[in-house]
Design an enzyme around this catalytic site. Structure first.
Site, PDB file in Angstrom:
ATOM      1  N   HIS A  97       0.806  -1.214   0.000  1.00 35.39           N
ATOM      2  CA  HIS A  97       0.000   0.000   0.000  1.00 35.39           C
ATOM      3  C   HIS A  97       0.843   1.270   0.000  1.00 35.39           C
ATOM      4  O   HIS A  97       0.685   2.105  -0.880  1.00 35.39           O
ATOM      5  CB  HIS A  97      -1.078   0.063   1.078  1.00 35.39           C
ATOM      6  CG  HIS A  97      -1.880   1.302   0.845  1.00 35.39           C
ATOM      7  ND1 HIS A  97      -2.781   1.405  -0.183  1.00 35.39           N
ATOM      8  CD2 HIS A  97      -1.802   2.529   1.377  1.00 35.39           C
ATOM      9  CE1 HIS A  97      -3.235   2.627  -0.249  1.00 35.39           C
ATOM     10  NE2 HIS A  97      -2.662   3.342   0.681  1.00 35.39           N
ATOM     11  N   ARG A 126     -10.231  -9.268 -12.833  1.00 36.05           N
ATOM     12  CA  ARG A 126      -8.985  -8.726 -13.360  1.00 36.05           C
ATOM     13  C   ARG A 126      -8.000  -9.873 -13.549  1.00 36.05           C
ATOM     14  O   ARG A 126      -8.287 -11.004 -13.183  1.00 36.05           O
ATOM     15  CB  ARG A 126      -8.413  -7.666 -12.417  1.00 36.05           C
ATOM     16  CG  ARG A 126      -7.932  -8.234 -11.104  1.00 36.05           C
ATOM     17  CD  ARG A 126      -7.418  -7.172 -10.160  1.00 36.05           C
ATOM     18  NE  ARG A 126      -6.062  -6.744 -10.513  1.00 36.05           N
ATOM     19  CZ  ARG A 126      -5.213  -6.190  -9.642  1.00 36.05           C
ATOM     20  NH1 ARG A 126      -5.573  -6.023  -8.386  1.00 36.05           N
ATOM     21  NH2 ARG A 126      -4.018  -5.817 -10.015  1.00 36.05           N
ATOM     22  N   ARG A 127      -6.809  -9.579 -14.086  1.00 33.66           N
ATOM     23  CA  ARG A 127      -5.729 -10.546 -14.230  1.00 33.66           C
ATOM     24  C   ARG A 127      -6.203 -11.823 -14.894  1.00 33.66           C
ATOM     25  O   ARG A 127      -5.875 -12.931 -14.458  1.00 33.66           O
ATOM     26  CB  ARG A 127      -5.154 -10.932 -12.868  1.00 33.66           C
ATOM     27  CG  ARG A 127      -4.749  -9.769 -12.036  1.00 33.66           C
ATOM     28  CD  ARG A 127      -4.060 -10.197 -10.785  1.00 33.66           C
ATOM     29  NE  ARG A 127      -2.865  -9.405 -10.603  1.00 33.66           N
ATOM     30  CZ  ARG A 127      -2.068  -9.493  -9.574  1.00 33.66           C
ATOM     31  NH1 ARG A 127      -2.310 -10.354  -8.630  1.00 33.66           N
ATOM     32  NH2 ARG A 127      -1.002  -8.751  -9.486  1.00 33.66           N
ATOM     33  N   TYR A 187       2.241   5.678  -2.401  1.00 34.79           N
ATOM     34  CA  TYR A 187       2.669   7.041  -2.067  1.00 34.79           C
ATOM     35  C   TYR A 187       4.106   7.284  -2.492  1.00 34.79           C
ATOM     36  O   TYR A 187       4.496   8.420  -2.715  1.00 34.79           O
ATOM     37  CB  TYR A 187       2.466   7.334  -0.577  1.00 34.79           C
ATOM     38  CG  TYR A 187       1.032   7.146  -0.200  1.00 34.79           C
ATOM     39  CD1 TYR A 187       0.045   7.943  -0.783  1.00 34.79           C
ATOM     40  CD2 TYR A 187       0.635   6.128   0.655  1.00 34.79           C
ATOM     41  CE1 TYR A 187      -1.288   7.739  -0.504  1.00 34.79           C
ATOM     42  CE2 TYR A 187      -0.700   5.920   0.941  1.00 34.79           C
ATOM     43  CZ  TYR A 187      -1.655   6.734   0.356  1.00 34.79           C
ATOM     44  OH  TYR A 187      -2.976   6.508   0.625  1.00 34.79           O
ATOM     45  N   HIS A 220      -9.544   1.784 -11.331  1.00 35.49           N
ATOM     46  CA  HIS A 220      -9.139   2.786 -10.336  1.00 35.49           C
ATOM     47  C   HIS A 220      -7.671   3.167 -10.483  1.00 35.49           C
ATOM     48  O   HIS A 220      -7.323   4.332 -10.577  1.00 35.49           O
ATOM     49  CB  HIS A 220      -9.428   2.254  -8.933  1.00 35.49           C
ATOM     50  CG  HIS A 220      -8.547   2.799  -7.860  1.00 35.49           C
ATOM     51  ND1 HIS A 220      -8.660   4.094  -7.406  1.00 35.49           N
ATOM     52  CD2 HIS A 220      -7.519   2.255  -7.169  1.00 35.49           C
ATOM     53  CE1 HIS A 220      -7.741   4.312  -6.474  1.00 35.49           C
ATOM     54  NE2 HIS A 220      -7.031   3.212  -6.316  1.00 35.49           N
ATOM     55  N   PHE A 221      -6.786   2.156 -10.546  1.00 38.75           N
ATOM     56  CA  PHE A 221      -5.381   2.569 -10.433  1.00 38.75           C
ATOM     57  C   PHE A 221      -4.761   3.004 -11.753  1.00 38.75           C
ATOM     58  O   PHE A 221      -3.657   3.529 -11.749  1.00 38.75           O
ATOM     59  CB  PHE A 221      -4.539   1.556  -9.658  1.00 38.75           C
ATOM     60  CG  PHE A 221      -4.327   0.220 -10.293  1.00 38.75           C
ATOM     61  CD1 PHE A 221      -3.645   0.082 -11.483  1.00 38.75           C
ATOM     62  CD2 PHE A 221      -4.784  -0.927  -9.653  1.00 38.75           C
ATOM     63  CE1 PHE A 221      -3.435  -1.161 -12.046  1.00 38.75           C
ATOM     64  CE2 PHE A 221      -4.583  -2.176 -10.215  1.00 38.75           C
ATOM     65  CZ  PHE A 221      -3.907  -2.284 -11.418  1.00 38.75           C
ATOM     66  N   HIS A 222      -5.460   2.836 -12.866  1.00 39.76           N
ATOM     67  CA  HIS A 222      -4.937   3.514 -14.057  1.00 39.76           C
ATOM     68  C   HIS A 222      -5.267   4.998 -14.034  1.00 39.76           C
ATOM     69  O   HIS A 222      -4.644   5.785 -14.736  1.00 39.76           O
ATOM     70  CB  HIS A 222      -5.406   2.849 -15.347  1.00 39.76           C
ATOM     71  CG  HIS A 222      -4.626   1.602 -15.647  1.00 39.76           C
ATOM     72  ND1 HIS A 222      -4.896   0.418 -15.041  1.00 39.76           N
ATOM     73  CD2 HIS A 222      -3.524   1.391 -16.423  1.00 39.76           C
ATOM     74  CE1 HIS A 222      -4.015  -0.491 -15.441  1.00 39.76           C
ATOM     75  NE2 HIS A 222      -3.164   0.069 -16.273  1.00 39.76           N
TER      76      HIS A 222
HETATM   77  C1  HEM Z   1      -0.912   2.471 -22.698  1.00 39.19           C
HETATM   78  C2  HEM Z   1      -1.130   2.517 -21.432  1.00 39.19           C
HETATM   79  C3  HEM Z   1      -1.660   1.353 -20.625  1.00 39.19           C
HETATM   80  C4  HEM Z   1      -2.578   0.401 -20.958  1.00 39.19           C
HETATM   81  C5  HEM Z   1      -3.332   0.237 -22.270  1.00 39.19           C
HETATM   82  C6  HEM Z   1      -2.729  -0.462 -19.811  1.00 39.19           C
HETATM   83  C7  HEM Z   1      -3.594  -1.554 -19.746  1.00 39.19           C
HETATM   84  C8  HEM Z   1      -3.719  -2.399 -18.668  1.00 39.19           C
HETATM   85  C9  HEM Z   1      -4.695  -3.441 -18.544  1.00 39.19           C
HETATM   86  C10 HEM Z   1      -5.758  -3.791 -19.563  1.00 39.19           C
HETATM   87  C11 HEM Z   1      -4.501  -4.052 -17.348  1.00 39.19           C
HETATM   88  C12 HEM Z   1      -5.316  -5.168 -16.727  1.00 39.19           C
HETATM   89  C13 HEM Z   1      -4.764  -6.488 -17.007  1.00 39.19           C
HETATM   90  C14 HEM Z   1      -5.485  -7.555 -16.241  1.00 39.19           C
HETATM   91  O1  HEM Z   1      -5.899  -7.335 -15.094  1.00 39.19           O
HETATM   92  O2  HEM Z   1      -5.638  -8.652 -16.796  1.00 39.19           O
HETATM   93  C15 HEM Z   1      -3.385  -3.401 -16.710  1.00 39.19           C
HETATM   94  C16 HEM Z   1      -2.869  -3.745 -15.480  1.00 39.19           C
HETATM   95  C17 HEM Z   1      -1.928  -2.995 -14.783  1.00 39.19           C
HETATM   96  N1  HEM Z   1      -1.364  -1.799 -15.207  1.00 39.19           N
HETATM   97 FE1  HEM Z   1      -1.627  -0.915 -17.004  1.00 39.19          FE
HETATM   98  N2  HEM Z   1      -1.915  -0.035 -18.811  1.00 39.19           N
HETATM   99  C18 HEM Z   1      -1.249   1.088 -19.263  1.00 39.19           C
HETATM  100  C19 HEM Z   1      -0.337   1.850 -18.575  1.00 39.19           C
HETATM  101  C20 HEM Z   1       0.052   1.605 -17.261  1.00 39.19           C
HETATM  102  C21 HEM Z   1       0.936   2.443 -16.519  1.00 39.19           C
HETATM  103  C22 HEM Z   1       1.575   3.713 -17.030  1.00 39.19           C
HETATM  104  C23 HEM Z   1       1.079   1.871 -15.292  1.00 39.19           C
HETATM  105  C24 HEM Z   1       1.876   2.301 -14.097  1.00 39.19           C
HETATM  106  C25 HEM Z   1       2.741   3.216 -14.053  1.00 39.19           C
HETATM  107  C26 HEM Z   1       0.290   0.667 -15.282  1.00 39.19           C
HETATM  108  C27 HEM Z   1       0.213  -0.194 -14.225  1.00 39.19           C
HETATM  109  C28 HEM Z   1      -0.517  -1.361 -14.217  1.00 39.19           C
HETATM  110  C29 HEM Z   1      -0.512  -2.302 -13.123  1.00 39.19           C
HETATM  111  C30 HEM Z   1       0.277  -2.199 -11.820  1.00 39.19           C
HETATM  112  C31 HEM Z   1      -1.395  -3.333 -13.493  1.00 39.19           C
HETATM  113  C32 HEM Z   1      -1.763  -4.567 -12.662  1.00 39.19           C
HETATM  114  C33 HEM Z   1      -1.003  -5.745 -13.109  1.00 39.19           C
HETATM  115  C34 HEM Z   1      -1.476  -6.978 -12.412  1.00 39.19           C
HETATM  116  O3  HEM Z   1      -2.672  -7.118 -12.127  1.00 39.19           O
HETATM  117  O4  HEM Z   1      -0.617  -7.817 -12.132  1.00 39.19           O
HETATM  118  N3  HEM Z   1      -0.325   0.541 -16.493  1.00 39.19           N
HETATM  119  N4  HEM Z   1      -2.932  -2.383 -17.535  1.00 39.19           N
END
Ligand code: HEM
Ligand SMILES: [Cu+2]
Ligand SMILES: [Cu+2]
Lengths: 554, 164
Positions: A230, A443-444, A234, A380-382
Site C-alpha cells: 500500500h 482482473r488478471r 505514495y 481505479h489505479f490507471h
Molecule cells: C498504454 C497505457 C496502458 C494500458 C493500455 C494499460 C492496460 C492495462 C490493462 C488492460 C490491465 C489489466 C490487465 C489484467 O488485469 O488482466 C493493466 C494492469 C496494470 N497496469 Fe496498465 N496499462 C497502461 C499503462 C500503465 C501504466 C503507465 C502503469 C503504471 C505506471 C500501469 C500499471 C498497471 C498495473 C500495476 C497493473 C496490474 C497488473 C497486475 O494485475 O498484475 N499501467 N494495464
C-alpha cells in the site's frame, strides 16, 4: 513554445557527471515504460476479445506479458524516475551537489536489478505477476533483481541523507528548503515502507527459490508484501506531489501559499504507513477487528491528499487570475494549457480526482466485497498510478529532458496531442474497467480465452477498455517520439535551472514550525504505529509454517 | 490574501473531513444493521510431517464431505476446495431464499472465490479456511470464478451455482 525556466538565484548547477547519471537513471525508467505500455496495449485488446499476445516477441502467455507490465511500469519505472528526479530536486533545493559514489552505485544497482528481473520474465520462469504471491515460485534472478531494484532506492536515500547532513553542518539554524524537505521525507517514508517487501524477498523468497527453504508461508508473505504494497502507492505519488507543489506553481505563474501545509501533508504520509491490510479485506486468517481498524486509518490517509488538492488548486488559481482569468472558474482556462508540461500535469490532476473517489470506494470495505479483484481495481489505479503519476512523469519530462540534455524540446505540439490522447484514452478505459468490475468481470484474466459464456455487461466494458487502452497507447508512443527526438535531434540551448517555485508564506525559524524539520521524532511516531498495527499479527504467526511447496505451472 | 486562503483551506478540510466521517458512519451502519461483514479468521489446516496439504485437507472436517448440506429451514453449508484449475464441486443447486455459508480452502496456490453479481468474494490461501455467508434472493445461474491469478489456465477456473 518552451517551458518557462527561472534563473538560479544562487547560480547552482549540477556537475556534469552527476547530471549524466541522473539522466540515465530517468531514461532507464522510460525504456522499461515503453516495454510496459506495449504490453498494456495487448492486455487492453484482450479485454476486447482480441487475442494478440501470442504474436508478441518473447511473450508466450498473457500472464508473462502482464508480469512485465506490472513490474516494469509500477516498480522499475517509478523507482528509476524517483531515484533520478528526487535526487536532482534535493540537490537543487539544498543548492549542493550529491555524493557521486552513491549516485553511481544507485544507478548500477537498479540497472543490474532490472536486467536480472527482465531476463527472468522474458525467459518465462517468472510469470508470477508483480505481486508474486507464493507458492507461485519464480526463478531466483527475478527475486534477486527485484531486491536490487529496491536496494537502489536505499542507496539513493543514503545519498539524500548524507547531502542533507552536510547542508545542516554548513547552514546551522536554517530550515530545510522545501523542495529538499519533500524529497527527503519521501525517501524516509519509503525506507520504512519498503521493509516489508525486502524481508519477504530477501529472507523468504530468494532463499526459497535457491532451495534453502522447503516452502513458503503464503499468509505471512502476503502480509509482508502488502505492508509495502500500500505505501508503495505514495512512493509513486510523492515525487509527483513534489512537482505539483514545488514546480507547477512556477510553471503556471502562480505561487504556493503555505510552506508548512506542504510539510505537514508529507509528514502525515510518513506517519500513516501501516494500512496495507486493506488489500487483505477478504483474506482468511486476518481478524475482522484488524481489518476495521485499518479501514479507518485508510480514510485518514485521504486527508493529506485533500490538503494537496487545495494548495495546488490555489496555486493554479493565482496563476490563472494573473493571466487575466476571472469568475469562479474562468481562471482555469487561462493557465498555460499550451505548455505540454503544464497540460499533462493538470490533466493528470483531473484524473487523480476520479482516482481518489474510486479509491474511497475500494476502501469502503462493504463495496470492496463487490469489487475486490475485479476490473474495477485496474480501472481505479490507471487513473492514479497509470495517469496521475505516469502522465505527470511525462509532463515533467517535457522540461526535465531538455534541462538534462541542454536541448530544446523537439515538439511541444506533439507533447500536447500525446497528453490529450492519453487522458481521453484513460477516461474511456477506466469507464470500461469500472463498469466491467461492477458486473463481476475479474482482473488478471485472459478474458479472450475464457471457456464460459460471459455475463451481461462484460462485452461493452471490454470494448471500452480496448478502445481507451489503444488511445492511451498511441498517446504514450507519441510521448516516446518527442523524448527520443529531443535527445537525438533537439537544438542545443542553454537551460540554467529547473522551474523552482517560491512560497507566499516563507518558512519560520522560530515557534512550532521548525519542529516539522526534526524528522527523528516523526520517524519514531511512524515506526510506533507500524508496530502497533503489525506487531501483534506478525507475532501471532510464529512459529512460521514454511511448508507450502512451490508451484511453477505458468 | 493569505489569511483568506487559510480560512478557505480550513473550511475545505473541515467539510471534506465531515464527508469522510460520514462515510465511516455509513460503513458502520451497513456492518451493524445490515450485517455486511468482512470475512474474518476461521481456522488453519496443518499438514503432519510427510503429509501433503491435499491429504490434510481431505481428512479435516468439513472438507471430508464436499458439497451442499442443509443445516436449517433456510440455512445451508456449501463446502469447496480449489485446486489449479478447478473448483470442487463444479456445480451446486440451491432454492431461492437459501442462506448459504460458503466454506472453502485451497490445496495448492492462492485462488480467488468470487460469485459474480454477489458479494461472495474471498481469497483462498493454502492452509487457511475461508468462510462467507450470503442469501440468494433471486433465481439464476451464478458464475463462480477464480479471480486471483493461479497459473497458466487461471482463466478457465470456474464453477456454477444454480438457484431455482
Ligand atoms: C498504454 C497505457 C496502458 C494500458 C493500455 C494499460 C492496460 C492495462 C490493462 C488492460 C490491465 C489489466 C490487465 C489484467 O488485469 O488482466 C493493466 C494492469 C496494470 N497496469 Fe496498465 N496499462 C497502461 C499503462 C500503465 C501504466 C503507465 C502503469 C503504471 C505506471 C500501469 C500499471 C498497471 C498495473 C500495476 C497493473 C496490474 C497488473 C497486475 O494485475 O498484475 N499501467 N494495464
Ligand atoms: Cu484459481
Ligand atoms: Cu485463478
Amino acid at each position: 513554445m518552451t517551458t518557462p525556466i527561472v534563473a538560479a538565484p544562487d547560480g547552482f548547477s549540477l556537475p556534469d557527471e552527476q547530471r549524466r547519471l541522473i539522466k540515465w537513471t530517468v531514461y532507464l525508467g522510460f525504456i522499461v515504460l515503453a516495454v510496459g505500455v506495449l504490453n498494456g496495449l495487448d492486455q487492453a485488446l484482450n479485454y476486447a476479445h482480441i487475442d494478440i499476445f501470442r504474436f508478441f516477441p518473447g511473450m508466450r502467455t498473457y500472464y508473462q506479458g502482464l508480469t512485465a507490465h506490472g513490474v516494469f511500469n509500477a516498480i522499475i519505472m517509478t523507482f528509476a524516475f524517483a531515484n533520478g528526479f528526487v535526487a536532482m530536486a534535493v540537490a537543487r533545493g539544498l543548492g549542493m551537489k550529491l555524493n557521486h559514489g552513491l549516485l553511481a552505485a544507485s544507478f548500477w544497482t537498479i540497472l543490474v536489478g532490472t536486467l536480472l528481473t527482465a531476463g527472468a520474465i522474458v525467459n518465462g520462469t517468472a510469470s508470477v505477476l508483480y505481486t508474486f504471491y507464493p507458492p507461485l515460485e519464480a526463478s531466483w534472478p527475478f527475486y534477486l533483481g527485484l531486491a536490487l531494484v529496491v536496494i537502489s532506492t536505499w542507496i539513493t536515500s543514503a545519498n539524500l541523507f548524507v547531502t542533507l547532513a552536510k547542508f545542516r553542518r554548513e547552514h546551522p539554524g536554517q530550515r530545510i528548503p522545501l523542495l529538499a524537505y519533500m524529497g527527503v521525507v519521501t525517501y524516509v517514508f519509503w525506507d520504512i515502507s519498503s521493509l516489508g517487501i525486502v524481508v519477504e524477498v530477501v529472507v523468504f523468497l530468494l532463499p526459497w527459490s535457491l532451495g534453502l527453504w522447503h516452502g513458503a508461508d503464503p499468509l505471512v508473505d502476503r502480509t509482508l508484501f502488502w505492508f509495502t504494497g500500500h505505501p508503495i502507492v505514495y512512493f509513486w505519488l510523492l515525487p509527483i506531489y513534489m512537482s505539483w507543489y514545488g514546480m507547477i506553481p512556477r510553471q503556471v505563474g502562480g505561487a504556493l501559499f503555505s510552506d508548512s501545509v506542504v510539510r505537514i501533508s508529507f509528514l502525515l504520509f510518513l506517519i500513516i504507513i501501516p494500512i496495507g491490510f486493506h488489500h487483505q479485506f477478504v483474506d482468511p486468517g486476518v481478524s475482522r477487528e484488524l481489518k476495521y481498524a485499518v479501514a479507518v486509518l485508510t480514510f485518514a490517509v485521504f486527508v493529506p491528499s485533500l490538503m494537496t488538492a487545495f494548495s495546488v488548486m490555489y496555486a493554479l488559481e493565482i496563476g490563472g487570475r494573473r493571466a487575466g482569468g476571472n469568475g469562479l472558474i474562468g481562471w482555469f482556462f487561462r493557465i498555460p494549457w499550451k505548455d505540454p508540461s503544464v497540460c499533462a500535469q493538470v490533466l493528470a490532476m483531473l484524473a487523480f480526482m476520479l482516482g481518489g473517489i474510486t479509491g474511497l470506494m475500494n476502501a469502503s470495505y462493504t463495496m470492496n466485497l463487490e469489487i475486490h479483484n475485479t476490473t474495477f481495481v485496474p480501472g481505479h489505479f490507471h487513473l492514479t498510478v497509470g495517469t496521475a503519476v505516469a502522465l505527470s512523469i511525462m509532463g515533467i519530462a517535457y522540461w526535465l529532458v531538455p534541462y538534462l540534455e541542454q536541448k530544446e524540446l523537439w515538439s511541444a505540439k506533439a507533447g500536447l496531442v500525446s497528453s490529450w490522447l492519453y487522458f481521453i484514452g484513460v477516461l474511456i478505459f477506466a469507464r470500461g474497467m469500472i463498469s466491467g468490475g461492477l458486473a463481476g468481470m475479474p482482473r488478471r484474466t485472459a478474458i479472450s480465452l475464457v471457456p464460459y459464456a460471459e455475463p451481461p455487461g462484460w462485452r461493452l466494458a471490454g470494448i471500452l477498455v480496448g478502445v481507451g487502452g489503444s488511445l492511451m497507447f498511441i498517446g504514450a508512443v507519441l510521448f516516446f517520439v518527442v523524448i527520443a527526438m529531443t535527445v537525438l535531434a533537439g537544438k542545443r540551448t542553454e537551460i540554467a535551472d529547473i522551474p523552482y517555485s517560491v512560497t507566499l508564506v516563507t518558512p519560520q525559524t522560530s515557534g512550532w514550525e521548525p519542529g516539522l524539520d526534526r524528522l527523528r521524532y516523526w520517524i519514531v511516531a511512524s515506526v510506533l504505529l507500524c508496530v502497533i498495527i503489525y506487531g501483534p499479527f506478525l507475532a501471532s504467526q510464529f512459529p512460521l509454517q514454511l511448508n507450502v511447496p512451490g508451484f511453477r505451472a505458468f | 490574501m493569505n489569511h483568506e486562503a487559510e480560512r478557505y483551506e480550513r473550511l475545505f478540510l473541515i467539510i471534506s473531513g465531515l464527508f469522510l466521517v460520514g462515510f465511516l458512519i455509513v460503513l458502520a451502519y451497513t456492518s451493524i444493521h445490515m450485517g455486511v461483514m468482512l470475512p474474518g479468521k476461521v481456522g488453519v489446516i496443518e499438514a503432519k510431517a510427510g503429509e501433503s496439504l491435499a491429504a490434510a485437507v481431505f481428512r479435516t472436517p468439513p472438507f471430508d464431505h464436499l458439497g451442499v448440506k442443509k443445516i436449517g429451514p433456510d440455512d445451508y453449508e456449501a463446502v469447496y476446495f480449489a485446486q489449479a484449475w478447478a473448483f470442487f464441486p463444479r456445480e451446486i443447486d440451491l432454492p431461492v431464499g437459501a442462506r448459504v455459508k460458503f466454506i472453502a480452502t485451497s490445496v495448492d496456490v492462492t485462488h480467488g472465490f468470487f460469485i459474480a453479481g454477489t458479494r461472495v468474494n474471498m481469497m483462498l490461501l493454502p492452509g487457511q479456511i475461508s468462510e462467507e455467508t450470503y442469501t440468494f434472493r433471486k433465481a439464476g445461474k451464478y458464475l463462480l470464478l477464480c479471480h486471483e491469478y493461479c497459473g497458466l489456465l487461471h482463466q478457465t477456473m470456474h464453477a456454477w451455482v444454480i438457484v431455482k
